[in-house]
Design an enzyme around this catalytic site. Structure first.
Site, PDB file in Angstrom:
ATOM      1  CE1 TYR A 230      54.112  34.477  38.811  1.00 25.94           C
ATOM      2  CE2 TYR A 230      55.906  32.900  38.987  1.00 25.94           C
ATOM      3  CZ  TYR A 230      54.572  33.175  38.781  1.00 25.94           C
ATOM      4  OH  TYR A 230      53.683  32.141  38.553  1.00 25.94           O
TER       5      TYR A 230
ATOM      6  CD  GLU B  95      47.280  27.276  33.126  1.00 23.98           C
ATOM      7  OE1 GLU B  95      46.487  28.045  33.705  1.00 23.98           O
ATOM      8  OE2 GLU B  95      48.323  26.863  33.660  1.00 23.98           O
TER       9      GLU B  95
ATOM     10  CE1 TYR C  92      50.624  32.883  28.113  1.00 24.82           C
ATOM     11  CE2 TYR C  92      51.522  33.834  30.115  1.00 24.82           C
ATOM     12  CZ  TYR C  92      50.800  32.842  29.473  1.00 24.82           C
ATOM     13  OH  TYR C  92      50.255  31.824  30.214  1.00 24.82           O
TER      14      TYR C  92
ATOM     15  CD  GLU D 237      52.267  28.750  32.768  1.00 19.50           C
ATOM     16  OE1 GLU D 237      51.813  28.598  33.928  1.00 19.50           O
ATOM     17  OE2 GLU D 237      51.749  29.494  31.925  1.00 19.50           O
TER      18      GLU D 237
ATOM     19  CD  GLU E 105      49.472  35.460  37.162  1.00 20.10           C
ATOM     20  OE1 GLU E 105      48.581  34.595  36.987  1.00 20.10           O
ATOM     21  OE2 GLU E 105      50.650  35.290  36.817  1.00 20.10           O
TER      22      GLU E 105
END
Ligand code: NAG
Ligand code: NAG
Ligand code: NAG
Ligand code: NAG
Ligand code: NAG
Ligand code: NAG
Ligand code: NAG
Ligand code: NAG
Ligand code: NAG
Ligand code: NAG
Ligand code: NAG
Length: 658
Positions: A335, A187, A82, A267, A128
């Site tokens: 995570y 998304e 990202y 994902e 996040e």
């Protein structure tokens, strides 16, 4: 021609077939989609990626190569990345691509390690991450409509992409770089705007800078309801889903939009995110290996989200919620991923590697293994100053005066803390009710520098104060806990977002102080003797909190641990605040909320002996010390991110009612 290929025999050596073709095509590498054979095609050969997500913004640059090497050794042939816009464009037109933000260097390292790249440049990324990667300065314009074809929003997007995409273009696979595919938005089908004009605009923008050949794709939840607004002609639709999902059914959703072409799970969740005050999330290894095996068996492309989570250093965490909910994420972005927050292979890493080895070859070579950790032990923390004592340093230009409160973003500050100050306009003897539903996100209330109570965004909108005399100074010290990163209410300005009333009277004539902690913390270390020490008088038992204050300590000079090793700061006993080492913002701590108890301290920010290492804590609510008891804190050799969680707040020695 590859020599070993001849020795091994042509037919049994599929790798060599690939390399033959790679050779043949090396003049002009290609990466495309074959709709007849439902596959990606790389240099003329069918290709399937097995990828893992890693965010360079969450890993110190010194460790990029180490983490990428471990990903390569797990059998991955690609990584997914990202790009957080706000990490690079700090204020309009002011860019940072250096050090930990050197994206091009990161992508080059991936290529050097033999990893292809699935790139997700946003502009919105969720992740996040603060405001889902969008810069909070966009919110200065209160009428902006994020993630839509809104004029002001698109103008900022165009400017940013005009800077970013020319850096990306030479790194496309077609141009000799590692980037095989590029995602458009993220998304988007989960966002209510459903603005095809926006998607079309992004599509044209990406094509303009990246050319006609690169594979553009979208990612949405594995349900046709999500895909509906998330994709567009010309953008290859992929889906995301986690372990335990019915794989056949999930890919039926992708097939509804892409009747042919490769199956892609963009994902596949190896773990899950945490929130302050909620139990640490753990995803079972067997659930992951079972579904991963199914995915690989049917030839699907898969990206594991996350493979290495890393850390929300500084103020970079996001938050979930909206409406009457607000759940900020903690500093750790471990995570529960196969590589831990500190980059160490876990049991999950080896289990995943085993599954991959059943479907694809694993590189031979030694395991890198976990990096050494060290517990530097307990150190003494000296109370230094309250924020009042250094207000001139924190806010060198002084306050801005306004009639009604304005937001942090309108003050051109995008994270951290802000002080709102006004004078009580009348004399009263009875208690007053200070009320605001406009606190974003947590505020410490003081009258004449004496703590009165805490107001919060969700739970606590009013409190009783004992204002007595006209002219008493009311201070509202506000903390932004991170901008929302998901959901319909994405525009989430911070500070004070509306009016504050005192028994119904709207308070006016505010002096608002921008506070630049990241710049000032290193200065505080150097200049500390200049400032008076905090009054060490025991805090009254019924005080709701201690005035937000600084504490400083020195790590032991352990010449034996040279070079320094990773360590973990155990914040137990402290209440809530921000931790800095040698001026580097480690992030937020809040052990009284949990589940995160330790902060990851990468060795990259520690100085080698004989230089000393300084820890500075900005404690907002209460330090575990008194005149009789020294303040201490401990560095240990392992993380604790699954501690006890508390829904309520610990204020003034008791659990609050909110
Ligand atoms: C704020 O955004 C709106 C909507 O795009 C736009 O019309 C207006 O010009 C913007 N204002 C400023 C000052 O940029
Ligand atoms: C998975 O979904 C498919 C398609 O909807 C269905 O036929 C199959 O029975 C499902 N499998 C399980 C185990 O539920
Ligand atoms: C693997 O480790 C062994 C023992 O430390 C060493 O002898 C060998 O050279 C290493 N191999 C590689 C490929 O690094
Ligand atoms: C802002 O308000 C404060 C408090 O009333 C006052 O002392 C100061 O002079 C004002 N500053 C300006 C620039 O008006
Ligand atoms: C408030 O009280 C102070 C002294 O207690 C007095 O000087 C002042 O005039 C009073 N103000 C008003 C508006 O009554
Ligand atoms: C403020 O409101 C509270 C609660 O309604 C009341 O008890 C108090 O008397 C009021 N104070 C003044 C000065 O009006
Ligand atoms: C305000 O005064 C009342 C009555 O004296 C007292 O009970 C209360 O604790 C005081 N509140 C604060 C925040 O000092
Ligand atoms: C204080 O807040 C509670 C809950 O938000 C609300 O019910 C109550 O009416 C408020 N009281 C005042 C005086 O604003
Ligand atoms: C704040 O109060 C003033 C005066 O009552 C009002 O004009 C203004 O609209 C209020 N602002 C907000 C954001 O509610
Ligand atoms: C706010 O400031 C203005 C301008 O200085 C002044 O006229 C007004 O009386 C002040 N209001 C209050 C409530 O102090
Ligand atoms: C927390 O995690 C550690 C390390 O994985 C584990 O040993 C421990 O049992 C966990 N504690 C709780 C309360 O889940």
């Amino acid at each position: 021609m590859n020599f070993s290929c001849l020795l091994l025999g042509f037919l049994t050596c599929t790798f060599c077939v690939t390399s033959l073709h790679a050779k043949a095509y090396s003049e002009s590498p290609t990466f495309t989609i074959d709709r007849n054979y439902d596959t990606f095609v790389k240099d003329g050969q069918p290709f399937r990626y097995i990828s893992g997500s890693i965010h360079y913004s969450r890993v110190p640059s010194m460790y990029w190569e180490d983490r990428l090497q471990k990903m390569y050794m797990a059998g991955l042939n690609a990584i997914q990345v990202y790009i957080p816009w706000n990490f690079h464009e700090l204020s309009p037109g002011k860019y940072n691509f250096d050090g930990d933000a050197d994206l091009v260097q990161f992508l080059n390292l991936a290529q050097k390690k033999g990893l292809l790249v699935v790139l997700r440049p946003g502009p919105y990324i969720c992740a996040e991450w603060d405001l889902g990667g969008l810069p909070a300065w966009l919110l200065k314009n209160t009428s902006i409509a994020l993630r839509s074809s809104d004029e002001a929003y698109l103008e900022a997007v165009d400017t940013w992409m005009g800077v970013l995409l020319p850096k990306i273009q030479p790194l496309l696979y077609q141009n000799g770089g590692p980037i095989i595919t590029v995602q458009v938005e993220n998304e988007y089908g989960s966002f209510p705007a459903c603005d095809y004009t926006y998607l079309k605009h992004l599509y044209q923008l990406f094509r303009e800078y990246l050319g006609p050949d690169v594979v553009l794709f979208s990612t949405d939840g594995a349900g046709t309801g999500y895909l509906k607004c998330g994709t567009l002609e010309g953008i290859y639709a992929t889906v995301d889903f986690g372990p335990g999902t019915n794989v056949t059914k999930a890919f039926q959703a992708q097939r509804a939009y892409e009747p042919s072409g490769p199956l892609v799970n963009s994902e596949f969740y190896t773990g899950w995110l945490d929130h302050w005050g909620m139990k640490h999330q753990v995803t079972s290894i067997t659930a992951i290996t079972k579904t991963l095996d199914e995915l690989l068996k049917i030839g699907a492309n898969v990206n594991m989200y996350m493979f290495e989570g890393g850390t929300n250093f500084g103020f970079w965490n996001g938050a979930n919620g909206g409406g009457d909910k607000f759940n900020p994420q903690p500093t750790s972005y471990d995570y529960n991923a196969p590589l831990s927050e500190a980059g160490d292979p876990t049991e999950k890493y080896y289990a995943i590697r085993d599954v991959i080895s059943r479907h694809s070859s694993i590189p031979v070579g030694n395991d890198t293994g976990p990096s050494p950790k060290y517990g530097y032990g307990t150190i003494q923390m000296s109370p230094q100053t309250t924020f009042y004592d250094v207000l001139d340093t924190l806010s060198p230009y002084g306050p801005i005066n306004t009639t009604y409160p304005i937001t942090m973003e309108q003050m051109q500050q995008y994270s951290g803390f802000m002080l709102y100050q006004t004078a009580i306009p009348f004399n009263v003897t009875s208690p007053l009710f200070l009320s605001s539903t406009a606190i974003r996100d947590r505020a410490y209330i003081m009258i004449n520098k004496v703590p009165q109570g805490i107001l919060t965004r969700i739970d606590n909108h009013n409190m009783s104060i004992n204002a007595t005399t006209e002219g008493d100074i009311l201070d509202i010290f506000v903390e932004s806990q991170g901008h929302l990163n998901y959901g319909p209410d994405l525009a989430d300005p911070k500070g004070i977002f509306g009016n504050v009333t005192l028994n119904g009277t709207v308070l006016t004539n505010w002096s608002i102080y921008s506070l630049d902690f990241d710049r000032v913390m290193p200065l505080l270390l150097k200049k500390r003797t200049k400032y008076p020490y905090i009054n060490k008088q025991k805090v009254k038992d019924d005080a709701p909190f201690q005035v937000p204050s600084f504490y400083v300590g020195t790590l032991p000079d352990l010449a034996v641990i040279n070079p320094p090793q990773d360590t973990f700061l155990r914040t137990t006993g402290w209440t809530k605040g921000q931790a800095y080492i040698n001026g580097f913002n480690l992030g937020r701590y809040w052990p009284m909320k949990g589940p995160q108890v330790t902060l990851y301290v990468p060795a990259s920010i520690l100085h080698a002996s004989p230089k000393i290492n300084k820890l500075l804590l900005f404690e907002l609510e209460g330090a575990p010390c008194s005149p009789e008891q020294l303040c201490t804190i401990e560095f240990i050799d392992r993380p604790i991110i699954n501690g006890t969680v508390h829904q309520k707040d610990f204020i003034g020695g008791k659990w609050s009612n909110f």
